[in-house]
Design a protein around this motif. Structure first.
Motif, mmCIF file in Angstrom:
data_model
loop_
_atom_site.group_PDB
_atom_site.id
_atom_site.type_symbol
_atom_site.label_atom_id
_atom_site.label_comp_id
_atom_site.label_asym_id
_atom_site.label_seq_id
_atom_site.Cartn_x
_atom_site.Cartn_y
_atom_site.Cartn_z
ATOM 1 N N ALA A 162 0.792 -1.238 0.000
ATOM 2 C CA ALA A 162 0.000 0.000 0.000
ATOM 3 C C ALA A 162 0.828 1.295 0.000
ATOM 4 O O ALA A 162 0.514 2.208 -0.764
ATOM 5 N N PRO A 163 1.879 1.424 0.824
ATOM 6 C CA PRO A 163 2.578 2.724 0.834
ATOM 7 C C PRO A 163 3.218 3.070 -0.510
ATOM 8 O O PRO A 163 3.265 4.250 -0.890
ATOM 9 N N VAL A 164 3.678 2.046 -1.233
ATOM 10 C CA VAL A 164 4.301 2.303 -2.533
ATOM 11 C C VAL A 164 3.221 2.616 -3.575
ATOM 12 O O VAL A 164 3.384 3.517 -4.404
ATOM 13 N N ALA A 165 2.097 1.888 -3.495
ATOM 14 C CA ALA A 165 0.986 2.172 -4.411
ATOM 15 C C ALA A 165 0.510 3.617 -4.234
ATOM 16 O O ALA A 165 0.160 4.295 -5.208
ATOM 17 N N GLU A 166 0.561 4.104 -3.011
ATOM 18 C CA GLU A 166 0.142 5.481 -2.730
ATOM 19 C C GLU A 166 1.101 6.482 -3.386
ATOM 20 O O GLU A 166 0.668 7.486 -3.961
ATOM 21 N N LEU A 167 2.399 6.189 -3.363
ATOM 22 C CA LEU A 167 3.383 7.058 -4.028
ATOM 23 C C LEU A 167 3.119 7.112 -5.528
ATOM 24 O O LEU A 167 3.226 8.170 -6.159
ATOM 25 N N ILE A 168 2.777 5.951 -6.087
ATOM 26 C CA ILE A 168 2.533 5.881 -7.528
ATOM 27 C C ILE A 168 1.261 6.641 -7.883
ATOM 28 O O ILE A 168 1.208 7.364 -8.880
ATOM 29 N N ARG A 169 0.233 6.508 -7.033
ATOM 30 C CA ARG A 169 -0.997 7.264 -7.278
ATOM 31 C C ARG A 169 -0.704 8.775 -7.286
ATOM 32 O O ARG A 169 -1.133 9.511 -8.181
ATOM 33 N N ALA A 170 0.071 9.225 -6.294
ATOM 34 C CA ALA A 170 0.386 10.653 -6.198
ATOM 35 C C ALA A 170 1.144 11.122 -7.441
ATOM 36 O O ALA A 170 0.892 12.207 -7.962
ATOM 37 N N LYS A 171 2.056 10.284 -7.921
ATOM 38 C CA LYS A 171 2.834 10.625 -9.117
ATOM 39 C C LYS A 171 1.899 10.822 -10.326
ATOM 40 O O LYS A 171 2.040 11.773 -11.093
ATOM 41 N N HIS A 172 0.948 9.898 -10.486
ATOM 42 C CA HIS A 172 0.002 9.996 -11.604
ATOM 43 C C HIS A 172 -0.868 11.235 -11.470
ATOM 44 O O HIS A 172 -1.142 11.920 -12.456
ATOM 45 N N GLU A 173 -1.316 11.521 -10.257
ATOM 46 C CA GLU A 173 -2.213 12.675 -10.101
ATOM 47 C C GLU A 173 -1.462 13.976 -10.379
ATOM 48 O O GLU A 173 -2.025 14.900 -10.956
ATOM 49 N N ARG A 174 -0.190 14.024 -9.982
ATOM 50 C CA ARG A 174 0.612 15.227 -10.304
ATOM 51 C C ARG A 174 0.758 15.399 -11.810
ATOM 52 O O ARG A 174 0.841 16.507 -12.311
ATOM 53 N N ALA A 175 0.790 14.260 -12.531
ATOM 54 C CA ALA A 175 0.939 14.337 -13.994
ATOM 55 C C ALA A 175 -0.386 14.668 -14.676
ATOM 56 O O ALA A 175 -0.430 14.856 -15.889
ATOM 57 N N GLY A 176 -1.472 14.680 -13.895
ATOM 58 C CA GLY A 176 -2.766 15.056 -14.462
ATOM 59 C C GLY A 176 -3.707 13.900 -14.728
ATOM 60 O O GLY A 176 -4.778 14.091 -15.304
ATOM 61 N N VAL A 177 -3.331 12.682 -14.322
ATOM 62 C CA VAL A 177 -4.229 11.535 -14.500
ATOM 63 C C VAL A 177 -5.266 11.555 -13.380
ATOM 64 O O VAL A 177 -4.918 11.738 -12.223
ATOM 65 N N VAL B 121 12.065 -11.382 2.964
ATOM 66 C CA VAL B 121 11.289 -12.086 1.933
ATOM 67 C C VAL B 121 10.963 -11.212 0.726
ATOM 68 O O VAL B 121 10.646 -11.728 -0.344
ATOM 69 N N ALA B 122 11.039 -9.889 0.891
ATOM 70 C CA ALA B 122 10.723 -9.017 -0.235
ATOM 71 C C ALA B 122 11.315 -7.633 -0.021
ATOM 72 O O ALA B 122 11.626 -7.239 1.116
ATOM 73 N N ALA B 123 11.480 -6.914 -1.118
ATOM 74 C CA ALA B 123 11.858 -5.507 -1.047
ATOM 75 C C ALA B 123 11.172 -4.805 -2.207
ATOM 76 O O ALA B 123 11.035 -5.377 -3.289
ATOM 77 N N CYS B 124 10.716 -3.601 -1.943
ATOM 78 C CA CYS B 124 9.930 -2.869 -2.948
ATOM 79 C C CYS B 124 10.379 -1.420 -2.926
ATOM 80 O O CYS B 124 10.472 -0.820 -1.857
ATOM 81 N N ALA B 125 10.682 -0.865 -4.086
ATOM 82 C CA ALA B 125 11.148 0.519 -4.117
ATOM 83 C C ALA B 125 10.577 1.255 -5.311
ATOM 84 O O ALA B 125 10.308 0.670 -6.358
ATOM 85 N N PHE B 126 10.416 2.561 -5.135
ATOM 86 C CA PHE B 126 9.943 3.426 -6.208
ATOM 87 C C PHE B 126 10.780 4.690 -6.174
ATOM 88 O O PHE B 126 10.931 5.321 -5.132
ATOM 89 N N GLY B 127 11.348 5.044 -7.309
ATOM 90 C CA GLY B 127 12.155 6.252 -7.355
ATOM 91 C C GLY B 127 13.024 6.256 -8.587
ATOM 92 O O GLY B 127 12.744 5.544 -9.551
ATOM 93 N N SER B 128 14.100 7.056 -8.573
ATOM 94 C CA SER B 128 14.985 7.060 -9.737
ATOM 95 C C SER B 128 15.744 5.741 -9.747
ATOM 96 O O SER B 128 16.072 5.190 -8.694
ATOM 97 N N LEU B 129 16.005 5.250 -10.952
ATOM 98 C CA LEU B 129 16.664 3.953 -11.101
ATOM 99 C C LEU B 129 17.971 3.914 -10.314
ATOM 100 O O LEU B 129 18.269 2.944 -9.617
ATOM 101 N N GLY B 130 18.732 5.002 -10.389
ATOM 102 C CA GLY B 130 20.021 5.053 -9.714
ATOM 103 C C GLY B 130 19.898 4.932 -8.207
ATOM 104 O O GLY B 130 20.779 4.386 -7.548
ATOM 105 N N ALA B 131 18.789 5.436 -7.672
ATOM 106 C CA ALA B 131 18.628 5.423 -6.212
ATOM 107 C C ALA B 131 18.197 4.066 -5.680
ATOM 108 O O ALA B 131 18.466 3.734 -4.534
ATOM 109 N N ILE B 132 17.514 3.273 -6.508
ATOM 110 C CA ILE B 132 16.884 2.065 -5.957
ATOM 111 C C ILE B 132 17.453 0.747 -6.458
ATOM 112 O O ILE B 132 17.355 -0.265 -5.776
#
Lengths: 99, 405
Positions: free
Chosen positions: B182-197, B360-371
């Motif tokens: 959920a926390p990563v999905a929320e970041l992605i939602r915010a990114k889309h809304e900033r882009a106007g989706v 068991v898992a790792a999940c990241a969202f950001g610039s490729l270089g950072a993650i």
């Protein structure tokens, strides 16, 4: 071309080096030697400086193509085209690459 | 050696058979009339590039010739006769096999609600699909994406960047419910809304009508959206019919054992079409992912030649959204303990620990270089069954590589 200081990297670490619109990845081997190859993976335009180094192999951070960073030779798909390697020498405390 | 399906898995298998030293015939059968190509760019570069959106080929004709891979394009396999060790093609031709590999992939799931035949709805799986979508999305056009999963969101990002007006309609409470915490999905939602989706969660589609050459998406609450293009991205269905008709076991995909063998020891499968038991997670799973497809294809090829090696690669997913990348290594469950690592402004990274402390898992969202490095190192820890301390994972001053020992 002066690229970085001799102590800029620990072994199995990478550094991006840009010069006149070209980009390179400088890697330090487990023995402490420096090597330089083209910065972008030959599969897609992704910078190898963001990839993980294991021994003499550098891995693309996006699609996991691998290269021998000493020669630029591709080792695993999806990368199948070799990268160019560049001569490196150390003078004093500076690492130079021959572009 | 006969391979049915020339996507990522089948093509990787064909090449791997040669790399493993097989000198007999290799026949790769594809149902599209073109060379095998990469699917990831279909929702991204192919939709947004200004010029010449050609397919990105997995293998050149020269390479196929060099490896003596016999590629049959535009052909469907209609029937497998397991007793006779033959497959029958749509043109009636019969091919004998010693070992058979099924890499039949998956197809987009269809809407289960009424759809007017003249409405403009699209799904995205093939290069032809991508070109058709590319024709429609342009400045000022209205796009409705049904389904807030990877395909839907990548098309939304591509369409909005080409100037389209985009609405994503998701039936669930949030985006990416199946794949992303959920926390990563929320970041992605915010990114889309900033882009106007515009993103509408909890919105059930009741039907799609046609209206003056456009489509009208009707929601359960009575609201409607007019669209020049309705992109349906509500998941995929594994192509198991051929296997099923041949009497092979099916369980959420063609059912395999850990060596990627079907219920017939001469028939193997790999990629989106199959399910297999995973030792690390103690569960049967089916993965719809680019990296799994080619790694599993190559692993199946080795096992077709008798390597008999269990497939234990860590699941790994990636998705590009605008200028940022999502990467996930491993599989995350509800009960896993999240540990956030601060990457500053460049990205967000979460590790997930099981009750026994194993990563068991790792999940990241950001610039490729950072993650990317962190996710790759996390993957190595997952494979090795390591149980790194949560405090160390959370501390950005601790080099993740130092935790591998």
């Amino acid at each position: 071309m002066a690229a970085c200081a001799l102590d800029a990297l620990e072994s199995e670490e990478t550094l991006r080096f840009d010069h006149e619109g070209r980009t390179f990845v400088i890697t330090r081997s487990p023995e402490g030697d420096y090597f330089a190859i083209d910065g972008h993976c030959s599969h897609e335009k992704v910078h190898l400086a963001d990839g993980v180094v294991d021994g003499y192999i550098i891995e693309c951070p996006k699609h996991f193509g691998t290269f021998d960073y000493r020669t630029g030779e591709s080792q695993a798909p999806p990368a199948c085209i070799d990268l160019r390697s560049y001569e490196v020498k150390v003078e004093g405390n500076t690492v130079f690459i021959k572009i | 050696m006969v391979i049915v399906g020339a996507g990522e898995a089948g093509t990787a298998a064909a090449v791997a058979l040669r790399e493993c030293g097989w000198r007999g015939p290799v026949i790769l059968i594809g149902n599209e009339v073109m060379l095998p190509y990469e699917r990831p760019p279909l929702s991204k570069a192919i939709l947004v590039e200004e010029m010449n959106p050609g397919p990105k080929l997995l293998v050149t004709p020269e390479r196929l010739a060099e490896l003596a891979i016999d590629y049959l394009q535009g052909r469907n396999v209609e029937w497998i006769d397991r007793a006779a060790h033959t497959v029958t093609l749509s043109d009636g031709a019969q091919l004998a096999y010693e070992r058979l590999l099924l890499t039949t992939g998956a197809r987009p799931r269809k809407l289960s609600v009424p759809v007017a035949p003249e409405s403009r709805i699209a799904t995205l799986r093939t290069y032809a699909d991508a070109l058709a979508i590319r024709q429609i999305i342009r400045r000022g056009c209205e796009v409705v994406v049904i389904g807030g999963g990877f395909i839907g969101l990548e098309v939304a990002a591509s369409a909005v960047s080409r100037g389209a007006s985009v609405t994503v309609v998701e039936a669930g409470p949030r985006l990416l419910t199946r794949a992303v915490p959920a926390p990563v999905a929320e970041l992605i939602r915010a990114k889309h809304e900033r882009a106007g989706v515009r993103i509408e969660s909890g919105a059930m589609v009741e039907g799609i009508d046609a209206h003056e050459g456009r489509s009208k998406v009707v929601l359960a609450d009575g609201r409607t959206h007019l669209a020049d293009l309705v992109l349906v991205g509500i998941g995929v269905v594994p192509n198991v019919e051929l296997a099923q008709a041949a009497g092979l076991a099916v369980d959420n995909g063609i059912a395999l054992d850990e060596t990627l063998t079907t219920s017939d020891p001469h028939v193997f499968a790999a990629g989106d079409c199959c399910s297999f038991p995973h030792r690390l997670y103690g569960a049967r799973m089916r993965l719809e992912a680019w990296r799994n497809a080619w790694q599993q294809g190559a692993a199946a090829a080795a096992n077709m030649l008798g390597a008999n090696r269990p497939y234990e690669n860590v699941p790994w997913f990636w998705s590009d959204q605008y200028d940022e990348t999502l990467q996930i290594a491993g599989l995350c469950r509800e009960e896993n303990v999240p540990v956030a690592r601060n990457l500053g402004a460049k990205g967000h990274l979460f590790f997930y620990l099981a009750a026994d402390g194993r990563l068991v898992a790792a999940c990241a969202f950001g610039s490729l270089g950072a993650i990317a490095k962190e996710i790759r190192l996390a993957e190595i820890m997952i494979v090795r069954g390591l149980a790194p301390k949560a405090e160390a994972l959370a501390n950005p001053a601790v080099n993740i590589k130092s935790l591998l020992i």
